[in-house]
Design a protein around this motif. Sequence first.
Motif, PDB file in Angstrom:
ATOM      1  N   GLU A  92       0.831  -1.205   0.000  1.00  0.00           N
ATOM      2  CA  GLU A  92       0.000   0.000   0.000  1.00  0.00           C
ATOM      3  C   GLU A  92       0.866   1.256   0.000  1.00  0.00           C
ATOM      4  OE1 GLU A  92      -2.097  -3.400   1.783  1.00  0.00           O
ATOM      5  OE2 GLU A  92      -0.178  -2.431   2.130  1.00  0.00           O
ATOM      6  N   ALA A  93       0.389   2.306  -0.665  1.00  0.00           N
ATOM      7  CA  ALA A  93       1.105   3.583  -0.671  1.00  0.00           C
ATOM      8  C   ALA A  93       0.897   4.280   0.668  1.00  0.00           C
ATOM      9  CB  ALA A  93       0.603   4.467  -1.808  1.00  0.00           C
ATOM     10  N   LEU A  94       1.994   4.699   1.293  1.00  0.00           N
ATOM     11  CA  LEU A  94       1.938   5.394   2.579  1.00  0.00           C
ATOM     12  C   LEU A  94       2.158   6.891   2.363  1.00  0.00           C
ATOM     13  CD1 LEU A  94       4.169   2.913   4.632  1.00  0.00           C
ATOM     14  CD2 LEU A  94       1.666   2.987   4.530  1.00  0.00           C
ATOM     15  N   PRO A  95       1.572   7.749   3.201  1.00  0.00           N
ATOM     16  CA  PRO A  95       1.785   9.195   3.068  1.00  0.00           C
ATOM     17  C   PRO A  95       3.252   9.551   3.321  1.00  0.00           C
ATOM     18  CG  PRO A  95       0.595   8.686   5.098  1.00  0.00           C
ATOM     19  CD  PRO A  95       0.663   7.418   4.307  1.00  0.00           C
ATOM     20  N   GLY A  97       5.225  12.374   3.617  1.00  0.00           N
ATOM     21  CA  GLY A  97       5.676  13.302   4.646  1.00  0.00           C
ATOM     22  C   GLY A  97       5.540  12.736   6.041  1.00  0.00           C
ATOM     23  N   ARG A  98       4.386  12.164   6.328  1.00  0.00           N
ATOM     24  CA  ARG A  98       4.167  11.582   7.655  1.00  0.00           C
ATOM     25  C   ARG A  98       5.057  10.368   7.877  1.00  0.00           C
ATOM     26  NH1 ARG A  98      -1.819  10.184   8.487  1.00  0.00           N
ATOM     27  NH2 ARG A  98      -1.957  10.338   6.222  1.00  0.00           N
ATOM     28  N   LEU A  99       5.368   9.639   6.794  1.00  0.00           N
ATOM     29  CA  LEU A  99       6.233   8.469   6.921  1.00  0.00           C
ATOM     30  C   LEU A  99       7.644   8.878   7.354  1.00  0.00           C
ATOM     31  CD1 LEU A  99       6.799   5.461   6.595  1.00  0.00           C
ATOM     32  CD2 LEU A  99       7.123   5.851   4.135  1.00  0.00           C
ATOM     33  N   VAL A 100       8.189   9.917   6.724  1.00  0.00           N
ATOM     34  CA  VAL A 100       9.519  10.399   7.109  1.00  0.00           C
ATOM     35  C   VAL A 100       9.496  10.929   8.540  1.00  0.00           C
ATOM     36  CG1 VAL A 100      11.344  12.067   6.609  1.00  0.00           C
ATOM     37  CG2 VAL A 100      10.161  10.914   4.734  1.00  0.00           C
ATOM     38  N   ALA A 101       8.441  11.701   8.884  1.00  0.00           N
ATOM     39  CA  ALA A 101       8.325  12.230  10.245  1.00  0.00           C
ATOM     40  C   ALA A 101       8.236  11.099  11.262  1.00  0.00           C
ATOM     41  CB  ALA A 101       7.106  13.132  10.349  1.00  0.00           C
ATOM     42  N   ALA A 102       7.525  10.028  10.897  1.00  0.00           N
ATOM     43  CA  ALA A 102       7.405   8.883  11.812  1.00  0.00           C
ATOM     44  C   ALA A 102       8.755   8.214  12.028  1.00  0.00           C
ATOM     45  CB  ALA A 102       6.393   7.886  11.258  1.00  0.00           C
ATOM     46  N   GLN A 103       9.589   8.149  10.982  1.00  0.00           N
ATOM     47  CA  GLN A 103      10.921   7.545  11.156  1.00  0.00           C
ATOM     48  C   GLN A 103      11.796   8.411  12.057  1.00  0.00           C
ATOM     49  OE1 GLN A 103      11.031   4.399   9.955  1.00  0.00           O
ATOM     50  NE2 GLN A 103       8.968   5.041   9.382  1.00  0.00           N
ATOM     51  N   PHE A 104      11.676   9.724  11.926  1.00  0.00           N
ATOM     52  CA  PHE A 104      12.421  10.639  12.791  1.00  0.00           C
ATOM     53  C   PHE A 104      11.986  10.455  14.243  1.00  0.00           C
ATOM     54  CE2 PHE A 104      13.216  15.349  13.918  1.00  0.00           C
ATOM     55  CZ  PHE A 104      14.481  15.036  14.406  1.00  0.00           C
ATOM     56  N   ALA A 105      10.661  10.387  14.443  1.00  0.00           N
ATOM     57  CA  ALA A 105      10.140  10.188  15.794  1.00  0.00           C
ATOM     58  C   ALA A 105      10.499   8.810  16.328  1.00  0.00           C
ATOM     59  CB  ALA A 105       8.616  10.367  15.787  1.00  0.00           C
ATOM     60  N   PHE A 126       1.955   3.727  13.462  1.00  0.00           N
ATOM     61  CA  PHE A 126       1.813   4.487  12.226  1.00  0.00           C
ATOM     62  C   PHE A 126       1.162   3.640  11.127  1.00  0.00           C
ATOM     63  CE2 PHE A 126       3.584   5.533   8.038  1.00  0.00           C
ATOM     64  CZ  PHE A 126       3.115   6.831   7.888  1.00  0.00           C
ATOM     65  N   LEU A 127       1.620   2.404  10.974  1.00  0.00           N
ATOM     66  CA  LEU A 127       1.082   1.550   9.920  1.00  0.00           C
ATOM     67  C   LEU A 127      -0.388   1.210  10.177  1.00  0.00           C
ATOM     68  CD1 LEU A 127       4.111  -0.845   9.341  1.00  0.00           C
ATOM     69  CD2 LEU A 127       3.329   0.997   7.859  1.00  0.00           C
ATOM     70  N   THR A 128      -0.745   0.973  11.434  1.00  0.00           N
ATOM     71  CA  THR A 128      -2.159   0.685  11.724  1.00  0.00           C
ATOM     72  C   THR A 128      -3.018   1.914  11.477  1.00  0.00           C
ATOM     73  OG1 THR A 128      -1.754   1.161  14.078  1.00  0.00           O
ATOM     74  CG2 THR A 128      -1.646  -1.142  13.380  1.00  0.00           C
ATOM     75  N   ARG A 129      -2.479   3.106  11.748  1.00  0.00           N
ATOM     76  CA  ARG A 129      -3.205   4.339  11.449  1.00  0.00           C
ATOM     77  C   ARG A 129      -3.398   4.517   9.948  1.00  0.00           C
ATOM     78  NH1 ARG A 129      -6.279   7.021  15.208  1.00  0.00           N
ATOM     79  NH2 ARG A 129      -5.176   7.184  17.192  1.00  0.00           N
ATOM     80  N   CYS A 130      -2.496   3.907   9.162  1.00  0.00           N
ATOM     81  CA  CYS A 130      -2.608   3.987   7.701  1.00  0.00           C
ATOM     82  C   CYS A 130      -3.548   2.922   7.139  1.00  0.00           C
ATOM     83  CB  CYS A 130      -1.225   3.855   7.065  1.00  0.00           C
ATOM     84  SG  CYS A 130      -0.146   5.271   7.350  1.00  0.00           S
TER      85      CYS A 130
END
Length: 324
Positions: A92-95, A97-105, A126-130
Amino acid sequence: MTPPTTTQTPPDAPETAPARTRALHARAPWHAAVTLVVLVCTALLARRHWPVIEAGAARLAGADPGWLLLGATAAASTWACSAVAQQGAVAEALPGGRLVAAQFAASAANHVLPAGVGAGAVNLRFLTRCGLSVPRSATALAVKATVGGVTRGALIAVLALAGPGLLRIPRVSVAVVVAALLATAALPLLWLSGSLRRAVRAVSADVRALHRLPGRAAALWGGSLAFSSLHALVVVAVTRSLGLPLPPERVALAYLAASSAAVLLPTPGGIGSLDAALALALKLAGVPGSAAASVVLGYRLLTVWLPLVPGLVVLGVLMRRKAL
């Protein structure tokens, strides 16, 4: 013909989130106990070798800022590489910007909790939210971790074969050899565990499905390879900033070997385990004790301490916006 996806749950995958939560809680005391032992041993070693650490910190203060800037850029780029690899682990395609921010967090959370629990929890949420189920999200994380380990091993093999003599194995006692042999002999017994077999089958099914999507496979392997390479580049940049006359490939090999060994100890972000392993690997590569301490401190400064507070802020923002 419909392209393969990873949204289908294998019959052997865990059925409910509560069951997975109970399993995590059952392992938590063991993780906490091992983490405490490792951190206490690290504190004792630091106290014993404090003059060397102090000399290393003083040497780092005079490092070349240009090389440190290169190291900081490489460290920041690892979050984008981690995001690419995570996208490659799911169909599945993930968002973006939020994906990069999630990796930083996740990187910041990983330095607070042991054994990758922080990063795993952030990415799982993050993945469950997606829209992915908990079992599929957990399998995607396992796929990413597996490919990351394989690429790191491949880099070690390539560097070791390209430069004979770069990899120096320290002398080990007979007790360590016996323990390693016993651990190897126990692997078939672990394989008899039904849960382990189910987990391996689930990961294998996802890997096969993802490799039917060339774009996802390229992102998974390319992102994982770039992630390990950039971390090695951070260490190389720190050694250059200190003026250490070491071949970059030797430094990279020392880091990759140390990071692979540190995975075995569940400390927060590898603090203590990676520090000791990296210092030992650098000394085997020919770096003096105080200089090795400077390299470890510089690597930690660029990858942990400088981005820690901003990463926790991003984590709070993502939670506030219910992206996690």
